[in-house]
Design a protein around this motif. Structure first.
Motif, PDB file in Angstrom:
ATOM      1  N   ASP A 176       0.783  -1.099   0.014  1.00 30.50           N
ATOM      2  CA  ASP A 176      -0.016   0.256  -0.022  1.00 30.50           C
ATOM      3  C   ASP A 176       0.796   1.174   0.058  1.00 30.50           C
ATOM      4  OD1 ASP A 176      -2.361  -1.400   0.256  1.00 30.50           O
ATOM      5  OD2 ASP A 176      -2.148  -1.557   2.415  1.00 30.50           O
ATOM      6  N   GLN A 198      -8.238   1.542  -3.892  1.00 25.28           N
ATOM      7  CA  GLN A 198      -8.036   2.729  -3.005  1.00 25.28           C
ATOM      8  C   GLN A 198      -8.889   2.480  -1.514  1.00 25.28           C
ATOM      9  OE1 GLN A 198      -7.099   6.281  -6.130  1.00 25.28           O
ATOM     10  NE2 GLN A 198      -8.251   6.425  -4.846  1.00 25.28           N
ATOM     11  N   PHE A 199      -8.268   3.098  -0.652  1.00 31.50           N
ATOM     12  CA  PHE A 199      -8.997   3.271   0.685  1.00 31.50           C
ATOM     13  C   PHE A 199      -8.356   4.262   1.404  1.00 31.50           C
ATOM     14  CE2 PHE A 199      -5.356   0.462   1.163  1.00 31.50           C
ATOM     15  CZ  PHE A 199      -5.145   0.474   2.454  1.00 31.50           C
ATOM     16  N   ARG A 206      -9.240  10.554   5.133  1.00 29.44           N
ATOM     17  CA  ARG A 206     -10.091  10.900   4.461  1.00 29.44           C
ATOM     18  C   ARG A 206     -10.623  12.390   4.388  1.00 29.44           C
ATOM     19  NH1 ARG A 206     -14.394   7.893   2.574  1.00 29.44           N
ATOM     20  NH2 ARG A 206     -13.732   6.089   3.719  1.00 29.44           N
ATOM     21  N   PRO A 211      -5.687   9.328  -0.004  1.00 27.59           N
ATOM     22  CA  PRO A 211      -6.263   7.686  -0.116  1.00 27.59           C
ATOM     23  C   PRO A 211      -5.082   7.094  -0.371  1.00 27.59           C
ATOM     24  CG  PRO A 211      -6.712   8.829  -2.279  1.00 27.59           C
ATOM     25  CD  PRO A 211      -6.397   9.973  -1.289  1.00 27.59           C
ATOM     26  N   HIS A 214      -3.578   0.283  -3.306  1.00 28.88           N
ATOM     27  CA  HIS A 214      -3.269  -0.963  -2.866  1.00 28.88           C
ATOM     28  C   HIS A 214      -2.746  -1.411  -4.433  1.00 28.88           C
ATOM     29  CE1 HIS A 214      -3.379  -4.750  -0.832  1.00 28.88           C
ATOM     30  NE2 HIS A 214      -3.938  -5.476  -1.982  1.00 28.88           N
TER      31      HIS A 214
END
Length: 284
Positions: A176, A198-199, A206, A211, A214
């Motif tokens: 990541d 994405q996360f 956020r 973001p 991955h």
């Protein structure tokens, strides 16, 4: 360009590694702040907030205080996700690197060293998830000191992880990174890592927003079958090491290939030996 080699982590490296981790995260703060200032909601707050406050209160002093306090608040918001990441890391896997990375089979932590000084690092841990169909290794904490970048050290560290994964029988390597780390994403994509999503790792990321991306690398079969095949596998990497040019110093070429071959299986070691021999002959 100074020669370097990649070796196993030692406890004496810890102070430098913690410092590199902190500096590496802090260097992303200015770019993140610029991104934050360009967001529509930030622009509305910067220009609309003082105007609305003036219309409601009629006080220029209140507007001035609000405006002066807004930038420090945004700077704090900008730094928060990076500081949280460092704090979280130092309380989890990096709290005891030897225990986390070197106490069990299938994990490792490497340090790149140049002139007896640590200049880069990377770690790898297996993903313990029984729902996964494939055996997966995760790459962590790829950092190179700013003074030693653009010398191929980061790529050599990633190659070391990939070779370790092959020899340990992993099918995939994942990692990541963040969208703000453009050079890191370019490196992974140049090495055939693929984006899978994405996360946001925390609420602060956020809000900024930063973001995480991955990446996954699909490995071929770990068993390549013998030294002849392994020779051609490493020969395909030959030009990438810069060893095909007679202008490349022999020691520099050898150091790179030795680092690449450090964690090969026994069946590959003959191929590595052949490659080192060709590198030596090519230098004349």
């Amino acid at each position: 360009m100074a020669p370097y080699h990649i070796r196993k982590y030692r406890e004496s490296d810890r102070k430098w590694i913690v410092g590199l981790l902190s500096r590496g995260m802090a260097e992303h703060v200015p770019a993140t702040f610029q991104q934050l200032l360009k967001l529509p909601r930030t622009l509305i707050l910067l220009f609309g907030g003082p105007l609305a406050l003036l219309l409601v209160s009629g006080s220029w002093l209140l507007v001035l205080v609000f405006s002066l306090s807004l930038f420090p608040a945004l700077w704090f918001l900008d730094r928060k996700p990076w500081n949280m990441f460092v704090d979280m890391t130092l309380h989890t896997d990096m709290s005891d690197i030897t225990k986390s990375y070197l106490s069990e089979h299938g994990s490792y932590f490497w340090v790149a060293e140049s002139r007896e000084k640590a200049v880069g690092m990377v770690g790898a841990l297996p993903i313990d998830d029984p729902t996964l169909m494939e055996k997966r290794l995760q790459l962590f904490h790829l950092f190179v000191d700013t003074e030693h970048r653009r010398q191929g050290i980061a790529k050599a560290l990633v190659r070391t992880v990939l070779q370790f994964a092959r020899d340990q029988g992993y099918s995939e390597v994942v990692l990541d990174t963040s969208t703000i780390q453009l050079s890191a994403m370019a490196l992974y994509e140049s090495m055939d890592f693929q984006r899978t999503g994405q996360f946001f790792f925390c609420i602060w990321a956020r809000l900024v927003p930063v973001p995480a991306v991955h990446f996954i690398y699909h490995l071929p079969s770990a068993q390549t079958g013998g030294s002849v095949i392994s020779f051609f596998v490493y020969w395909s990497e030959y030009n990438q090491f810069g060893c095909s040019s007679k202008q490349s110093p022999t020691f520099h070429c050898n150091d790179k290939i030795k680092a690449y071959c450090q964690f090969t299986s026994e069946s590959h070691m003959i191929g590595c030996g052949w490659l080192l021999g060709f590198c030596f002959i090519q230098s004349f």
